[in-house]
Design a protein around this motif. Structure first.
Motif, PDB file in Angstrom:
ATOM      1  N   LEU A 141      24.242  26.469  27.671  1.00  0.00           N
ATOM      2  CA  LEU A 141      24.763  26.712  29.011  1.00  0.00           C
ATOM      3  C   LEU A 141      23.631  26.862  30.021  1.00  0.00           C
TER       4      LEU A 141
ATOM      5  N   LEU B 218      31.773  21.831  27.308  1.00  0.00           N
ATOM      6  CA  LEU B 218      30.933  22.990  27.019  1.00  0.00           C
ATOM      7  C   LEU B 218      31.703  24.159  26.404  1.00  0.00           C
TER       8      LEU B 218
ATOM      9  N   ALA C 179      22.180  23.313  30.495  1.00  0.00           N
ATOM     10  CA  ALA C 179      23.120  22.244  30.829  1.00  0.00           C
ATOM     11  C   ALA C 179      22.913  21.772  32.262  1.00  0.00           C
TER      12      ALA C 179
ATOM     13  N   LEU D 263      30.850  17.896  31.446  1.00  0.00           N
ATOM     14  CA  LEU D 263      30.229  19.158  31.045  1.00  0.00           C
ATOM     15  C   LEU D 263      31.251  20.288  31.005  1.00  0.00           C
TER      16      LEU D 263
END
Length: 351
Positions: free
Chosen positions: A297, A161, A300, A157
């Motif tokens: 975000l 991201l 996530a 991640l």
């Protein structure tokens, strides 16, 4: 007895802490996110898999659970709490996304990889790595597998991201200094209150009680606005280093070959879970005027602190991201002990 204690703790613990500090420092110098936690974990895990005798004594582990709980509560600020009601649609969809993410990961790990129900459950829970480890420790689940799944998820991640939201990337001048460290007076009053809350939660046999109690006390103090409990870096960073070391030590029961075999299942579970987050972000960005990157975000399955930090770095609305991550984390802290107890029964009291 004394010789055994010396050989098992006094010689192995310094080695473990040194490896963890080297790992955290190396990752920090490389500029990697969550450096002190992930670096310590990687170095200690690699050394453990290579046969280096590492150890994390239970009393030290329990103390760092309290410290992590206190630091997590620092993210619950009055302004963020007040703004949670500003996003009712995205908050409602957040619940759906969390459920779908967990179910997708669980299905892959349990039905596909044939992990046990408890191990697959904890391995699939989105985010809150430290809290999941605390819960799984109480349940006696397979921590190396859980740590592999959760750690790989967070690592991937953090790696992808920033690129996923590159269209809205930038820097926020001065945002990272918004949270002011508490005075020594506030710390000397706040820490005993958090410790008391942890002991009460532990006495009530709450799963992950040491961390849960400290988190809710710290979060309550900070959310009230009447008291600030934000620890300085020199107190928080050792907690992350020790947490990384603790996770790394758990790989002592797994050979390197077994670890490699777990990675395939972890990658598959992450892919299924992250797809659910992407679909949720696409849905909310089309329903309301929220950039896709910002929604991604917020949804996530990453750690509260890491995702909020990325929001600062990528010039997104940090309050929106923090509010959703806090809501997810707080909701999981509230519900996971209940769900875990209902599905798997009560954990055995710790002696």
């Amino acid at each position: 007895m004394n010789s055994a204690f010396f050989n098992s703790t006094l010689t192995r613990l310094p080695v473990t802490i040194l490896l963890a500090a080297l790992g955290g420092g190396t990752f920090y110098l490389m500029g990697l996110p969550a450096a002190w936690l992930s670096g310590a974990m990687v170095f200690v895990a690699a050394a453990t898999l290579a046969g280096v005798p590492t150890i994390m004594p239970d009393p030290l582990r329990d103390a760092l659970f309290v410290g992590i709980g206190v630091s997590m509560g620092a993210g619950v600020r009055p302004d963020v709490v007040e703004r949670i009601g500003d996003w009712p649609i995205s908050m409602a969809l957040l619940l759906v996304v969390v459920v779908c993410v967990t179910l997708a990961g669980y299905a892959v790990l349990h039905f596909g990889a044939k992990w046990s129900k408890e191990t697959a459950f904890f391995g699939a829970i989105p985010g809150t790595l430290s809290y999941v480890i605390a819960l799984a420790t109480d349940r006696g689940a397979d921590l190396p597998r859980i740590a592999s799944s959760q750690s790989l998820r967070l690592f991937v991640l953090v790696a992808i991201l920033p690129f996923a939201v590159v269209s809205t990337s930038g820097t926020l001048e001065g945002e990272t200094g918004l949270l002011q460290v508490s005075s020594w007076f506030e710390i000397m009053i706040g820490l005993p209150l958090c410790l008391l809350a942890s002991l009460i939660a532990l006495k009530l046999n709450v799963p992950g009680g040491l961390m849960t109690g400290a988190f809710f006390m710290s979060a309550g103090l900070n959310a009230s606005g009447a008291w600030t409990l934000i620890l300085p870096d020199y107190m928080v960073l050792p907690c992350f280093v020790l947490m990384g070391a603790m996770i790394g030590c758990r790989f002592g029961s797994m050979t390197f070959r077994q670890f490699v075999s777990v990675l395939g299942a972890s990658v598959a579970a992450f892919s299924a879970a992250f797809l659910m987050s992407i679909l949720g972000a696409l849905a909310i960005s089309s329903l309301v005027d929220i950039p896709f990157g910002q929604a991604l975000l917020a949804y996530a399955p990453g750690g509260l602190e890491v995702m909020t930090l990325l929001a600062f770095m990528l010039d997104l609305d940090p309050a929106f991201v923090a509010a959703h991550q806090i809501a997810r984390f707080t909701g999981m802290v509230l519900l996971l002990p209940l769900i875990t107890g209902l599905v798997f029964g009560r954990a055995k009291p710790r002696s």
